[in-house]
Write a protein that holds these residues in place. Structure first.
Motif, PDB file in Angstrom:
ATOM      1  N   ARG A 213      36.784  53.353  31.615  1.00  0.00           N
ATOM      2  CA  ARG A 213      36.258  52.833  32.874  1.00  0.00           C
ATOM      3  C   ARG A 213      34.741  53.055  32.959  1.00  0.00           C
ATOM      4  O   ARG A 213      34.169  53.890  32.239  1.00  0.00           O
ATOM      5  N   PRO A 214      34.068  52.312  33.889  1.00  0.00           N
ATOM      6  CA  PRO A 214      32.607  52.422  34.005  1.00  0.00           C
ATOM      7  C   PRO A 214      32.096  53.838  34.228  1.00  0.00           C
ATOM      8  O   PRO A 214      31.064  54.227  33.659  1.00  0.00           O
ATOM      9  N   VAL A 215      32.803  54.642  35.030  1.00  0.00           N
ATOM     10  CA  VAL A 215      32.298  55.984  35.343  1.00  0.00           C
ATOM     11  C   VAL A 215      32.257  56.876  34.106  1.00  0.00           C
ATOM     12  O   VAL A 215      31.502  57.855  34.062  1.00  0.00           O
ATOM     13  N   ARG A 216      33.031  56.540  33.070  1.00  0.00           N
ATOM     14  CA  ARG A 216      32.986  57.310  31.831  1.00  0.00           C
ATOM     15  C   ARG A 216      31.739  56.996  31.011  1.00  0.00           C
ATOM     16  O   ARG A 216      31.392  57.738  30.098  1.00  0.00           O
ATOM     17  N   TYR A 217      31.085  55.896  31.346  1.00  0.00           N
ATOM     18  CA  TYR A 217      29.830  55.552  30.681  1.00  0.00           C
ATOM     19  C   TYR A 217      28.614  56.110  31.420  1.00  0.00           C
ATOM     20  O   TYR A 217      27.588  56.391  30.811  1.00  0.00           O
ATOM     21  N   SER A 218      28.718  56.238  32.741  1.00  0.00           N
ATOM     22  CA  SER A 218      27.597  56.760  33.517  1.00  0.00           C
ATOM     23  C   SER A 218      28.104  57.347  34.824  1.00  0.00           C
ATOM     24  O   SER A 218      28.780  56.662  35.611  1.00  0.00           O
ATOM     25  N   PRO A 223      32.153  55.684  41.652  1.00  0.00           N
ATOM     26  CA  PRO A 223      32.969  54.693  42.368  1.00  0.00           C
ATOM     27  C   PRO A 223      33.275  55.108  43.804  1.00  0.00           C
ATOM     28  O   PRO A 223      33.311  56.298  44.135  1.00  0.00           O
ATOM     29  N   MET A 224      33.515  54.130  44.647  1.00  0.00           N
ATOM     30  CA  MET A 224      33.810  54.394  46.053  1.00  0.00           C
ATOM     31  C   MET A 224      35.295  54.627  46.295  1.00  0.00           C
ATOM     32  O   MET A 224      35.702  54.952  47.414  1.00  0.00           O
ATOM     33  N   ILE A 225      36.125  54.439  45.266  1.00  0.00           N
ATOM     34  CA  ILE A 225      37.554  54.722  45.343  1.00  0.00           C
ATOM     35  C   ILE A 225      37.964  55.506  44.104  1.00  0.00           C
ATOM     36  O   ILE A 225      37.180  55.626  43.148  1.00  0.00           O
ATOM     37  N   GLN A 226      39.165  56.039  44.116  1.00  0.00           N
ATOM     38  CA  GLN A 226      39.668  56.769  42.957  1.00  0.00           C
ATOM     39  C   GLN A 226      39.761  55.837  41.749  1.00  0.00           C
ATOM     40  O   GLN A 226      40.325  54.747  41.839  1.00  0.00           O
ATOM     41  N   VAL A 285      32.481  45.716  42.485  1.00  0.00           N
ATOM     42  CA  VAL A 285      31.729  46.301  43.598  1.00  0.00           C
ATOM     43  C   VAL A 285      32.127  47.757  43.795  1.00  0.00           C
ATOM     44  O   VAL A 285      31.273  48.639  43.983  1.00  0.00           O
ATOM     45  N   ALA A 286      33.424  48.034  43.726  1.00  0.00           N
ATOM     46  CA  ALA A 286      33.929  49.394  43.937  1.00  0.00           C
ATOM     47  C   ALA A 286      33.541  50.348  42.824  1.00  0.00           C
ATOM     48  O   ALA A 286      33.606  51.572  42.996  1.00  0.00           O
ATOM     49  N   GLY A 287      33.166  49.810  41.664  1.00  0.00           N
ATOM     50  CA  GLY A 287      32.732  50.658  40.559  1.00  0.00           C
ATOM     51  C   GLY A 287      33.821  51.050  39.583  1.00  0.00           C
ATOM     52  O   GLY A 287      33.640  51.989  38.808  1.00  0.00           O
ATOM     53  N   VAL A 288      34.957  50.315  39.601  1.00  0.00           N
ATOM     54  CA  VAL A 288      36.061  50.691  38.712  1.00  0.00           C
ATOM     55  C   VAL A 288      36.307  49.665  37.605  1.00  0.00           C
ATOM     56  O   VAL A 288      37.205  49.842  36.784  1.00  0.00           O
ATOM     57  N   HIS A 289      35.511  48.587  37.590  1.00  0.00           N
ATOM     58  CA  HIS A 289      35.671  47.558  36.558  1.00  0.00           C
ATOM     59  C   HIS A 289      34.324  46.992  36.138  1.00  0.00           C
ATOM     60  O   HIS A 289      33.351  47.013  36.897  1.00  0.00           O
ATOM     61  N   PHE A 290      34.303  46.444  34.927  1.00  0.00           N
ATOM     62  CA  PHE A 290      33.185  45.662  34.418  1.00  0.00           C
ATOM     63  C   PHE A 290      33.476  44.175  34.648  1.00  0.00           C
ATOM     64  O   PHE A 290      34.644  43.770  34.700  1.00  0.00           O
ATOM     65  N   PRO A 291      32.446  43.321  34.736  1.00  0.00           N
ATOM     66  CA  PRO A 291      32.704  41.880  34.838  1.00  0.00           C
ATOM     67  C   PRO A 291      33.548  41.326  33.691  1.00  0.00           C
ATOM     68  O   PRO A 291      34.387  40.449  33.902  1.00  0.00           O
ATOM     69  N   VAL A 292      33.350  41.845  32.490  1.00  0.00           N
ATOM     70  CA  VAL A 292      34.106  41.347  31.341  1.00  0.00           C
ATOM     71  C   VAL A 292      35.599  41.638  31.493  1.00  0.00           C
ATOM     72  O   VAL A 292      36.444  40.880  30.990  1.00  0.00           O
ATOM     73  N   ASP A 293      35.953  42.705  32.206  1.00  0.00           N
ATOM     74  CA  ASP A 293      37.364  42.986  32.489  1.00  0.00           C
ATOM     75  C   ASP A 293      37.994  41.837  33.278  1.00  0.00           C
ATOM     76  O   ASP A 293      39.146  41.446  33.039  1.00  0.00           O
ATOM     77  N   ASN A 294      37.214  41.314  34.245  1.00  0.00           N
ATOM     78  CA  ASN A 294      37.703  40.227  35.082  1.00  0.00           C
ATOM     79  C   ASN A 294      37.832  38.922  34.299  1.00  0.00           C
ATOM     80  O   ASN A 294      38.760  38.145  34.513  1.00  0.00           O
ATOM     81  N   SER A 295      36.881  38.684  33.405  1.00  0.00           N
ATOM     82  CA  SER A 295      36.954  37.477  32.580  1.00  0.00           C
ATOM     83  C   SER A 295      38.224  37.485  31.738  1.00  0.00           C
ATOM     84  O   SER A 295      38.927  36.466  31.626  1.00  0.00           O
ATOM     85  N   ALA A 296      38.540  38.632  31.159  1.00  0.00           N
ATOM     86  CA  ALA A 296      39.744  38.741  30.335  1.00  0.00           C
ATOM     87  C   ALA A 296      41.006  38.670  31.193  1.00  0.00           C
ATOM     88  O   ALA A 296      41.967  37.971  30.855  1.00  0.00           O
TER      89      ALA A 296
END
Length: 387
Positions: A213-218, A223-226, A285-296
């Motif tokens: 997940r994104p938070v593991r990169y930075s 994120p605003m949620i778990q 927006v919440a900080g739990v996904h990358f845009p590429v996750d949504n594309s896939a």
């Protein structure tokens, strides 16, 4: 993955945020009439002792059994039991195959009937590959942190939506086309079986991709949620939202083609797709996904939905049993593909609707029992959209 409550706690969970809790008390019965608690059981024991009297074998009767193999039999059972039957049938031909490299593929495998039973004019291959997905590099994920940070500015504005959509994605989508569980119970059974099938497949892909997940990169993402406890890629919300969007757009076509006085399906389809996009983008927006996750995820959801809806329509005799596309959908991103998510690249040009033939399209092939059960559910659900 969104927790829609379907089937959890034996409540059949068709509330999807509406608060109806379809079943009105199924949550406590486990098939036993809602009386499985101490005081009620004690009352029934004493009541029987007081009214039954001496046992008489002669007073017993032999009930008429339901017809053997009749697909309508499933609708004599509780919704909880039916849900398991529908999900089992829908998942049976679907297979997820992980390669030794970074690729995972989606297959549909058809049962091979004896030649004497095959009446379809179209020969459908025993197996067909629907989609191939490649795991992105950590370089691309790291570059996409800029997009996650960019969209984080919308957190105050989108907070309420994000919190609702953590548990419920169908309610905001269903609000576009007036889906009510009290008036459309079979539609909700269809949506529930459809959803659980999609979730089962998406989790197979998440497990195979195993991306952080994104938070593991930075830590600056904060994120605003778990952060969910499974792979970021592909996005479950994208998979489910766009799968739902395809199915709901199909049902909207049925409603429009049934007669005048209904919203124009092209406008409805666009709004449903936009709602799916908003739900999906809210996860970035919440900080739990990358845009590429949504594309896939959107491509996986649309591919699954198209296949499942086609299977329902073939079973119901609404469309010929045509072979799947010769070439699978390929989901692959290079390090240079650091783009935001654009669903219009993947949304299909044509959404199916009512069969235009008169009389209705002839049934294809033999009415084998599993397909007949799907046909019965589809006919009952779509009838709720054409009245």
């Amino acid at each position: 993955m969104s927790e829609l409550g379907y089937g959890y706690g034996y409540g059949y969970g068709y509330g999807y945020g509406y608060g109806y809790g379809y079943g009105y008390g199924y949550g406590q019965n486990r098939g036993g009439g809602g009386l499985d608690n101490g005081p009620k059981s004690a009352a029934l024991i004493s009541a029987r002792d007081g009214v039954v009297g001496p046992w008489s074998q002669a007073s017993s009767s032999t009930p008429t059994q339901y017809p053997d193999g009749n697909p309508s039999n499933v609708f004599n059972w509780s919704p909880r039991v039916r849900a398991e039957v529908f999900r089992n049938i829908l998942l049976a031909p679907i297979d997820v195959v992980q390669s030794n490299d970074s690729w995972t593929s989606l297959w549909v495998r058809h049962a091979i009937a004896p030649p004497a039973l095959v009446t379809d004019p179209i020969v459908v291959p025993a197996s067909a590959q629907l989609l191939q997905m490649q795991r992105p590099s950590t370089t691309l994920f790291k570059e996409q942190l800029e997009w996650v940070n960019y969209w984080s500015s919308l957190r105050p504005e989108r907070m309420n939506e994000i919190l609702v959509e953590t548990e419920d994605i169908l309610a905001p989508m269903a609000s576009v086309i007036d889906v009510d569980p009290t008036r459309m119970p079979y539609t909700f059974e269809l949506l529930g079986a459809f959803h659980q099938t999609v979730v089962s497949v998406e989790m197979r892909f998440k497990n195979a991709m195993a991306c952080r997940r994104p938070v593991r990169y930075s830590a600056q993402i904060q994120p605003m949620i778990q952060t969910p406890g499974h792979s970021t890629y592909p996005s479950g919300h994208a998979t489910e939202s766009f799968a739902f969007a395809y199915l709901l757009a199909t049902l909207a076509n049925y409603r429009e083609q049934a007669g005048p006085g209904t919203p124009h399906s092209a406008m409805t389809e666009q709004q449903i797709a936009e709602q799916a996009y908003r739900i999906t983008q809210n996860r970035v927006v919440a900080g739990v996904h990358f845009p590429v996750d949504n594309s896939a995820g959107s491509q996986l959801g649309l591919t699954l939905a198209e296949n499942i809806v086609h299977r329902f329509r073939v079973a119901a005799g609404e469309t010929p049993n045509t072979p799947p596309p010769e070439e699978p959908v390929v989901v692959s991103f290079t390090d240079a593909d650091n783009y935001d998510f654009d669903y219009t690249k993947y949304w299909p040009e044509v959404i199916p609707g009512l069969c235009s033939a008169a009389p209705p399209c002839p049934p294809q092939g033999v009415d084998r029992n599993p397909d007949a059960i799907l046909a019965e559910l589809w006919k009952r659900a779509t009838a709720e959209w054409t009245r």
